[in-house]
Every structure is written in structure tokens, then in C-alpha cells.
Design a protein around this motif. Structure first.
Motif, PDB file in Angstrom:
ATOM      1  N   HIS A 218      -0.785   7.317   2.701  1.00 12.89           N
ATOM      2  CA  HIS A 218      -0.190   6.633   2.969  1.00 12.89           C
ATOM      3  C   HIS A 218       0.900   5.877   1.840  1.00 12.89           C
ATOM      4  CE1 HIS A 218      -3.473   4.574   0.971  1.00 12.89           C
ATOM      5  NE2 HIS A 218      -2.767   3.626   0.693  1.00 12.89           N
TER       6      HIS A 218
ATOM      7  N   ASN B  44     -13.884  -0.935  -8.638  1.00 14.48           N
ATOM      8  CA  ASN B  44     -13.382   0.228  -7.662  1.00 14.48           C
ATOM      9  C   ASN B  44     -12.644   1.136  -8.405  1.00 14.48           C
ATOM     10  OD1 ASN B  44     -14.767  -1.466  -5.853  1.00 14.48           O
ATOM     11  ND2 ASN B  44     -13.000  -1.559  -4.734  1.00 14.48           N
TER      12      ASN B  44
ATOM     13  N   HIS C 196      -6.143  11.860  -0.871  1.00 13.30           N
ATOM     14  CA  HIS C 196      -6.881  10.662  -0.919  1.00 13.30           C
ATOM     15  C   HIS C 196      -6.029   9.395  -0.555  1.00 13.30           C
ATOM     16  CE1 HIS C 196      -9.779  13.158  -2.640  1.00 13.30           C
ATOM     17  NE2 HIS C 196      -8.973  13.634  -3.505  1.00 13.30           N
ATOM     18  N   LEU C 197      -4.803   9.359  -0.619  1.00 17.57           N
ATOM     19  CA  LEU C 197      -3.930   8.286  -0.560  1.00 17.57           C
ATOM     20  C   LEU C 197      -2.556   8.696   0.395  1.00 17.57           C
ATOM     21  CD1 LEU C 197      -3.652   6.815  -4.130  1.00 17.57           C
ATOM     22  CD2 LEU C 197      -4.724   5.736  -2.102  1.00 17.57           C
TER      23      LEU C 197
ATOM     24  N   ILE D 188      -7.164   1.349  -6.272  1.00 18.80           N
ATOM     25  CA  ILE D 188      -7.882   2.575  -6.533  1.00 18.80           C
ATOM     26  C   ILE D 188      -6.856   3.200  -7.623  1.00 18.80           C
ATOM     27  CG2 ILE D 188      -6.460   3.560  -4.757  1.00 18.80           C
ATOM     28  CD1 ILE D 188      -8.520   5.518  -4.101  1.00 18.80           C
TER      29      ILE D 188
ATOM     30  N   ASN E 170      -8.136  -2.414  -1.165  1.00 19.54           N
ATOM     31  CA  ASN E 170      -8.784  -2.230  -2.266  1.00 19.54           C
ATOM     32  C   ASN E 170      -8.106  -1.325  -3.384  1.00 19.54           C
ATOM     33  OD1 ASN E 170     -10.989  -3.577  -1.069  1.00 19.54           O
ATOM     34  ND2 ASN E 170     -11.349  -1.746  -0.075  1.00 19.54           N
TER      35      ASN E 170
ATOM     36  N   ILE F 167      -3.320   1.052  -4.048  1.00 22.51           N
ATOM     37  CA  ILE F 167      -4.296   0.315  -3.154  1.00 22.51           C
ATOM     38  C   ILE F 167      -4.637   1.049  -1.924  1.00 22.51           C
ATOM     39  CG2 ILE F 167      -4.039  -2.110  -4.143  1.00 22.51           C
ATOM     40  CD1 ILE F 167      -2.222  -2.772  -2.029  1.00 22.51           C
ATOM     41  N   ASP F 168      -5.722   0.982  -1.336  1.00 20.91           N
ATOM     42  CA  ASP F 168      -5.863   1.691  -0.152  1.00 20.91           C
ATOM     43  C   ASP F 168      -5.387   0.982   1.114  1.00 20.91           C
ATOM     44  OD1 ASP F 168      -7.878   0.227   0.346  1.00 20.91           O
ATOM     45  OD2 ASP F 168      -9.477   1.543  -0.289  1.00 20.91           O
ATOM     46  N   GLU F 169      -5.770   1.740   2.354  1.00 18.66           N
ATOM     47  CA  GLU F 169      -5.052   0.892   3.318  1.00 18.66           C
ATOM     48  C   GLU F 169      -5.950  -0.561   3.691  1.00 18.66           C
ATOM     49  OE1 GLU F 169      -5.302   4.501   5.696  1.00 18.66           O
ATOM     50  OE2 GLU F 169      -3.335   4.492   6.161  1.00 18.66           O
ATOM     51  N   LYS F 170      -7.097  -0.629   3.090  1.00 16.22           N
ATOM     52  CA  LYS F 170      -7.825  -1.821   3.220  1.00 16.22           C
ATOM     53  C   LYS F 170      -7.491  -2.985   2.331  1.00 16.22           C
ATOM     54  CE  LYS F 170     -11.774   0.384   5.225  1.00 16.22           C
ATOM     55  NZ  LYS F 170     -13.138   0.898   5.317  1.00 16.22           N
TER      56      LYS F 170
ATOM     57  N   LYS G 294     -13.597  13.033  -4.635  1.00 13.21           N
ATOM     58  CA  LYS G 294     -13.038  11.671  -4.302  1.00 13.21           C
ATOM     59  C   LYS G 294     -12.985  10.977  -5.457  1.00 13.21           C
ATOM     60  CE  LYS G 294     -15.148  11.707   0.466  1.00 13.21           C
ATOM     61  NZ  LYS G 294     -16.046  11.146   1.085  1.00 13.21           N
TER      62      LYS G 294
ATOM     63  N   PRO H 166       0.818  -1.350  -0.137  1.00 18.79           N
ATOM     64  CA  PRO H 166       0.009  -0.078   0.175  1.00 18.79           C
ATOM     65  C   PRO H 166       0.844   1.170  -0.058  1.00 18.79           C
ATOM     66  CG  PRO H 166       0.058  -0.791   2.070  1.00 18.79           C
ATOM     67  CD  PRO H 166       0.675  -2.023   1.120  1.00 18.79           C
TER      68      PRO H 166
END
Length: 377
Positions: free
Chosen positions: A301, A360, A298-299, A196, A194, A189-192, A250, A173
């Protein structure tokens, strides 16, 4: 039935598509309209999917042909007749270019030439009639990768993100792929976990506009021209505030040359500056800041950027990204130059396997198999 002759064999076509290994010819012409990227890619389905870039080449357009394409972007200089005839002319030119190298392949994956992208109206247009390619090359052609996604209210972009997710990012991530073509887009990829992906703003398009219209050059090679200028903070802040609404939106979100062109430069006062290299230097920083502002919001991380596309060669832009706090990695030259053509080949491979990418990335109502099929029969 005496009036008909059987030319097609659906069983043979399905057997072709069901093979565990394909050689796919990916064709990509970006919004900069500099030329056609051709990537011959082998995909192998064993325990996991692997790809191998067998060969790749970029064929430049003649200046007059490039100007024809760029003219189609402008509502003031284009027309229904102009776009209709150009649709076939682009395909004939692309078929002619492919024939030069006599590439072997199972099928062709064809992006065409984007001339208008309006996700807010659920519409997009890529020129290059796929039936012309299918007839001229005598191969099946998978094309129109954006349209079904947009029919499902998706952004229709950035479709190269699926290649990034499978082959470049994996499960990290903290790493994102930043592709800097005409428009800059990011995949992560997001922190979960997924996927993006979205456009951050301009890539090379504003830089190219200033260089070609005011400095009589084709490009800011290596960032050498912009390096001679100084950042104008007032202009930089005006540009950022002008696009603050897009920054705040977003993901998924996309943009294009419709938003970043000469009209934009006039609106923010960039064309009134006396020192053109200062204008250019400020635009390069604006391009980097749009990446920073979007990712910070938005990202947050993401710390590492794998930079591909023509912008990877702009040392001024790369240095700006580093100064803004990113760990910038530049991959091997073939991946920089041909990532998008390889990604289009990958989308063709997904199509023939009936695989639908994650919704997504684009925000479509549901996942869908992206593409259409043109046959040589």
C-alpha cells in the motif's frame, strides 16, 4: 565513610530529566564512517510533543581515522586489542569534535559507531565509550540504544524509525520514510495502523565500495558516475536472486555491511566486469530494486517515499525509485542530513521520560526503555 566523597546528586538529576523542555545533543556516526553528525534539538512537552532543530553540523573524519573504523568491520584485520583501544579512541575523537562548537545541552544522546550487527545471534556492537564523553563533556550521556532490545530478542534496528513515526508519517499508510545511509531502511505503518520498520538491503555501502576501491573517488557524488554506466541485467538478476531469501523474510528484519561488502560483490561476479561504471550503475539499480521488492511484498500500500540520508542526493538512485513507480519526495536539506542524529536525540528524550517505543518495529518480546546512562560524576 571518611574514605568517600559525595559527587552525585540523584535528586538534581531526576529534576533535570523531569523538565518539560530539554535541549538534547544527538550524536550519530553511520556505517559509512564518513564523520560525526551533531544535532542540537529542543524537545517541548505541551499538549503534544514538539521538536525544533536548533543547530546541526557534520564533522568529517580524517582518512586515516576513517580507515581505522572500517578496518574494525573486517574479521581478518581486527582483533580484541584493536577493538578495545578503538572503543576509547572513537569516544575521545567524538568528545573533541563536540567541544569545538561549545554546544549547550541538558544531556547527550550518543549512538556510537556500529562495527558489527548480528541480529540472528541477538548481538550488536557499537564502539565509543560513553563514560569518556560524560567525563569530557561533563554531561549525562544516554547511550547503547540497541542492546536491551536485542536482549529481548529484537532486531535492535532500525531505531531511527520512532522519530519517523511521530514526526514524519503520522497516520498516512501510503507514505513511508526511506533512509539511505550505508544500509537502506524503511519506516511505515501497515494497513491496520501498526508501526513497521525494517532494512531493505544496501544503501550507499556497495556503491561506496566500488567507487573507493576501483574508481578512486570518495563517493558517487550526485549519481554522476553511475549515470555514465549501463545496467547489466544478468548481474542485476544474480544479485536479486542472491538476496531472495532476505526479501522473503517477514519484517522486522535487519541487515548490515556484514552482508553487503566486497565478498558479496565477488560472489555475484560484480568484480569480474570490465566496465566498472556498468557495475556501479547496476548496483544503484539493485539498491532501488531491493526497496521495490521488499515493499511490494510487505508494504504494497506504500506509494510515496520520503527519502533521507546521503542517498537522497544520488539522482540516479532517486530516478530509479521513480521509474519503479514511487512518488519520491525529498525533504529539506537539514532533515536529509541530520535525520539520524535528530532521531538519536529523540531516543535520548524517550529514555529520560521512561517511555518505551512499540515492540512491533524490532520484533522484541516486549517493549522496553532503550538506552543506558553514563554520568560525569
Amino acid at each position: 565513610m571518611n574514605h568517600f566523597v559525595r559527587l552525585g546528586n540523584w535528586q538534581e538529576l531526576l529534576q533535570l530529566f523531569e523538565k518539560k523542555q530539554h535541549i538534547v545533543l544527538g550524536l550519530m556516526s553511520g556505517t559509512s564512517a564518513d564523520g560525526l553528525d551533531i544535532a542540537q534539538v529542543k524537545f517541548s512537552w505541551n499538549r503534544q510533543l514538539n521538536f525544533e532543530l536548533l543547530s546541526a553540523v557534520t564533522l568529517s573524519y580524517e582518512p586515516a581515522f576513517r580507515e581505522k573504523i572500517v578496518r574494525s568491520y573486517d574479521r581478518r584485520s581486527s582483533s580484541v586489542n584493536y577493538v578495545t583501544t578503538l572503543n576509547y579512541e572513537i569516544a575521545r575523537k567524538h568528545a573533541e569534535m563536540v567541544k569545538i562548537y561549545n554546544f549547550q545541552c541538558d544531556f547527550v544522546a550518543y549512538h556510537g559507531q556500529t562495527v558489527w550487527h548480528a541480529p540472528e545471534q541477538n548481538a550488536t556492537l557499537q564502539l565509543g565509550e560513553a563514560d569518556v564523553l560524560a567525563v569530557e563533556l561533563q554531561k549525562p550521556v544516554v547511550h547503547s540504544f540497541r542492546t536491551k532490545d536485542m536482549a529481548l530478542s529484537g532486531e535492535g534496528a532500525p531505531i531511527s524509525a520512532y522519530f519517523d513515526l511521530v514526526f514524519l508519517i503520522g497516520s498516512d499508510p501510503s507514505t513511508a520514510v526511506l533512509n539511505v545511509g550505508g544500509i537502506a531502511n524503511v519506516t511505515a505503518i501497515d494497513e491496520k495502523g501498526n508501526p513497521i520498520a525494517f532494512d531493505t538491503g544496501p544503501g550507499n555501502c556497495l556503491i561506496d565500495t566500488v567507487v573507493r576501491n576501483f574508481l578512486n573517488r570518495d563517493l558517487d557524488e550526485g549519481g554522476s558516475l553511475s549515470r555514465e554506466g549501463r545496467i547489466n541485467l544478468d548481474l542485476l538478476n544474480r544479485m536479486i536472486e542472491h538476496k531472495r531469501g532476505y526479501i522473503l523474510r517477514k519484517p522486522p528484519k535487519t541487515t548490515g555491511r556484514e552482508a553487503y561488502n566486497m565478498e558479496f560483490l565477488k560472489e555475484v561476479g560484480a568484480t569480474k566486469m570490465f566496465q566498472l561504471k556498468d557495475t556501479l550503475r547496476t548496483i544503484v539499480m539493485f539498491t532501488a530494486r531491493m526497496v521495490k521488492e521488499n515493499l511490494a511484498l510487505h508494504l504494497p500500500h506504500v506509494k510515496r517515499l520520503i527519502v533521507t540520508g546521503g542517498g537522497a542526493y544520488n539522482q540516479t538512485l532517486v530516478e530509479d525509485l521513480r521509474q519503479l513507480g514511487f512518488d519520491v519526495k525529498i525533504p529539506e536539506k537539514k532533515l536529509i542530513d541530520f535525520r539520524e542524529a535528530i532521531a538519536i536525540a529523540f531516543l535520548g528524550e524517550l529514555f529520560v521520560k521512561g517511555l518505551a517505543p512499540s515492540k512491533n518495529v524490532t520484533g522484541a518480546r516486549r517493549s522496553c526503555v532503550m538506552g543506558k546512562l553514563a554520568l560525569p560524576w
